[in-house]
Write a protein that holds these residues in place. Sequence first.
Motif, PDB file in Angstrom:
ATOM      1  N   ALA A 185     -64.443  26.140 -19.743  1.00  8.61           N
ATOM      2  CA  ALA A 185     -63.583  25.856 -20.895  1.00  8.61           C
ATOM      3  C   ALA A 185     -63.051  24.430 -20.730  1.00  8.61           C
ATOM      4  O   ALA A 185     -62.802  23.974 -19.610  1.00  8.61           O
ATOM      5  CB  ALA A 185     -62.423  26.839 -20.943  1.00  8.61           C
ATOM      6  N   MET A 186     -62.872  23.755 -21.847  1.00  6.40           N
ATOM      7  CA  MET A 186     -62.403  22.378 -21.807  1.00  6.40           C
ATOM      8  C   MET A 186     -61.186  22.222 -22.709  1.00  6.40           C
ATOM      9  O   MET A 186     -61.047  22.946 -23.709  1.00  6.40           O
ATOM     10  CB  MET A 186     -63.505  21.427 -22.267  1.00  6.40           C
ATOM     11  N   GLY A 187     -60.350  21.269 -22.380  1.00  9.03           N
ATOM     12  CA  GLY A 187     -59.178  21.034 -23.194  1.00  9.03           C
ATOM     13  C   GLY A 187     -58.820  19.564 -23.269  1.00  9.03           C
ATOM     14  O   GLY A 187     -59.266  18.759 -22.448  1.00  9.03           O
ATOM     15  N   TRP A 188     -58.043  19.246 -24.271  1.00 12.18           N
ATOM     16  CA  TRP A 188     -57.440  17.922 -24.406  1.00 12.18           C
ATOM     17  C   TRP A 188     -55.919  18.078 -24.361  1.00 12.18           C
ATOM     18  O   TRP A 188     -55.362  18.975 -25.013  1.00 12.18           O
ATOM     19  CB  TRP A 188     -57.829  17.258 -25.726  1.00 12.18           C
ATOM     20  N   PHE A 189     -55.299  17.209 -23.596  1.00  6.08           N
ATOM     21  CA  PHE A 189     -53.848  17.159 -23.503  1.00  6.08           C
ATOM     22  C   PHE A 189     -53.423  15.719 -23.759  1.00  6.08           C
ATOM     23  O   PHE A 189     -54.245  14.802 -23.711  1.00  6.08           O
ATOM     24  CB  PHE A 189     -53.395  17.596 -22.098  1.00  6.08           C
ATOM     25  N   ARG A 190     -52.149  15.519 -24.023  1.00  6.93           N
ATOM     26  CA  ARG A 190     -51.653  14.161 -24.207  1.00  6.93           C
ATOM     27  C   ARG A 190     -50.259  14.026 -23.619  1.00  6.93           C
ATOM     28  O   ARG A 190     -49.524  15.006 -23.511  1.00  6.93           O
ATOM     29  CB  ARG A 190     -51.645  13.778 -25.686  1.00  6.93           C
ATOM     30  N   GLN A 191     -49.951  12.806 -23.243  1.00  5.64           N
ATOM     31  CA  GLN A 191     -48.632  12.531 -22.679  1.00  5.64           C
ATOM     32  C   GLN A 191     -48.106  11.229 -23.254  1.00  5.64           C
ATOM     33  O   GLN A 191     -48.678  10.156 -23.025  1.00  5.64           O
ATOM     34  CB  GLN A 191     -48.710  12.447 -21.160  1.00  5.64           C
ATOM     35  N   ALA A 192     -47.039  11.350 -24.016  1.00  6.85           N
ATOM     36  CA  ALA A 192     -46.370  10.175 -24.555  1.00  6.85           C
ATOM     37  C   ALA A 192     -45.401   9.628 -23.518  1.00  6.85           C
ATOM     38  O   ALA A 192     -44.964  10.344 -22.611  1.00  6.85           O
ATOM     39  CB  ALA A 192     -45.634  10.538 -25.838  1.00  6.85           C
ATOM     40  N   LEU A 193     -45.040   8.382 -23.671  1.00  7.75           N
ATOM     41  CA  LEU A 193     -44.151   7.726 -22.717  1.00  7.75           C
ATOM     42  C   LEU A 193     -42.832   8.483 -22.615  1.00  7.75           C
ATOM     43  O   LEU A 193     -42.181   8.743 -23.628  1.00  7.75           O
ATOM     44  CB  LEU A 193     -43.912   6.288 -23.159  1.00  7.75           C
ATOM     45  N   GLY A 194     -42.481   8.870 -21.412  1.00  2.00           N
ATOM     46  CA  GLY A 194     -41.223   9.549 -21.184  1.00  2.00           C
ATOM     47  C   GLY A 194     -41.207  11.024 -21.532  1.00  2.00           C
ATOM     48  O   GLY A 194     -40.147  11.663 -21.496  1.00  2.00           O
ATOM     49  N   LYS A 195     -42.367  11.576 -21.862  1.00  4.70           N
ATOM     50  CA  LYS A 195     -42.427  12.983 -22.247  1.00  4.70           C
ATOM     51  C   LYS A 195     -43.373  13.763 -21.340  1.00  4.70           C
ATOM     52  O   LYS A 195     -44.164  13.189 -20.603  1.00  4.70           O
ATOM     53  CB  LYS A 195     -42.872  13.116 -23.702  1.00  4.70           C
ATOM     54  N   ASP A 213     -48.634  10.529 -32.724  1.00  2.00           N
ATOM     55  CA  ASP A 213     -49.819  10.885 -31.935  1.00  2.00           C
ATOM     56  C   ASP A 213     -50.064   9.895 -30.799  1.00  2.00           C
ATOM     57  O   ASP A 213     -50.951  10.105 -29.971  1.00  2.00           O
ATOM     58  CB  ASP A 213     -51.063  10.939 -32.816  1.00  2.00           C
ATOM     59  N   THR A 214     -49.283   8.819 -30.769  1.00  3.32           N
ATOM     60  CA  THR A 214     -49.428   7.826 -29.711  1.00  3.32           C
ATOM     61  C   THR A 214     -49.162   8.446 -28.352  1.00  3.32           C
ATOM     62  O   THR A 214     -48.122   9.060 -28.131  1.00  3.32           O
ATOM     63  CB  THR A 214     -48.465   6.647 -29.951  1.00  3.32           C
ATOM     64  N   ALA A 215     -50.142   8.306 -27.456  1.00  8.54           N
ATOM     65  CA  ALA A 215     -50.034   8.912 -26.123  1.00  8.54           C
ATOM     66  C   ALA A 215     -51.276   8.558 -25.322  1.00  8.54           C
ATOM     67  O   ALA A 215     -52.243   8.011 -25.861  1.00  8.54           O
ATOM     68  CB  ALA A 215     -49.921  10.435 -26.233  1.00  8.54           C
ATOM     69  N   ILE A 216     -51.220   8.885 -24.045  1.00 11.15           N
ATOM     70  CA  ILE A 216     -52.432   8.884 -23.231  1.00 11.15           C
ATOM     71  C   ILE A 216     -53.060  10.270 -23.390  1.00 11.15           C
ATOM     72  O   ILE A 216     -52.376  11.286 -23.207  1.00 11.15           O
ATOM     73  CB  ILE A 216     -52.127   8.591 -21.756  1.00 11.15           C
TER      74      ILE A 216
END
Length: 124
Positions: free
Chosen positions: A33-43, A90-93
């Motif tokens: 199984a695969m997923g996408w995650f994201r991390q915004a600055l400070g979150k 949506d801005t994030a890594i």
Amino acid sequence: QEQLVESGGGLVQAGGSLRLSCAASGRAFANYAMGWFRQALGKEREFVAAISWTGSSTYYADSVKGRFTISRDNAKITVYLRMNNLKPEDTAIYYCAASTTVVLSPSRRNYNYWGQGTQVTVSS
């Protein structure tokens, strides 16, 4: 060594689109199984989308449902995230992840392989 490498990030205006790719180095990933995650600055890192190893099942965070589409090509051992109607929030890594233990999961605890991430910046 098995690894995941993301690409496709960049700077885009609000309302625009991007397609992220996640290339896996080992054929075993075709069965995960695969997923996408994201991390915004400070979150905290948050779930975005997941797909089962066959591609027949998908799951999305409410914040991206209807705008983002996750897909995979097991012959290429690559997972994609198509992002439409992008918003500044949506801005994030964005990180790609693989799970060897579950069929489909929004919990990052169930993912045991992670890529290095790709930056997505959406300007208003």
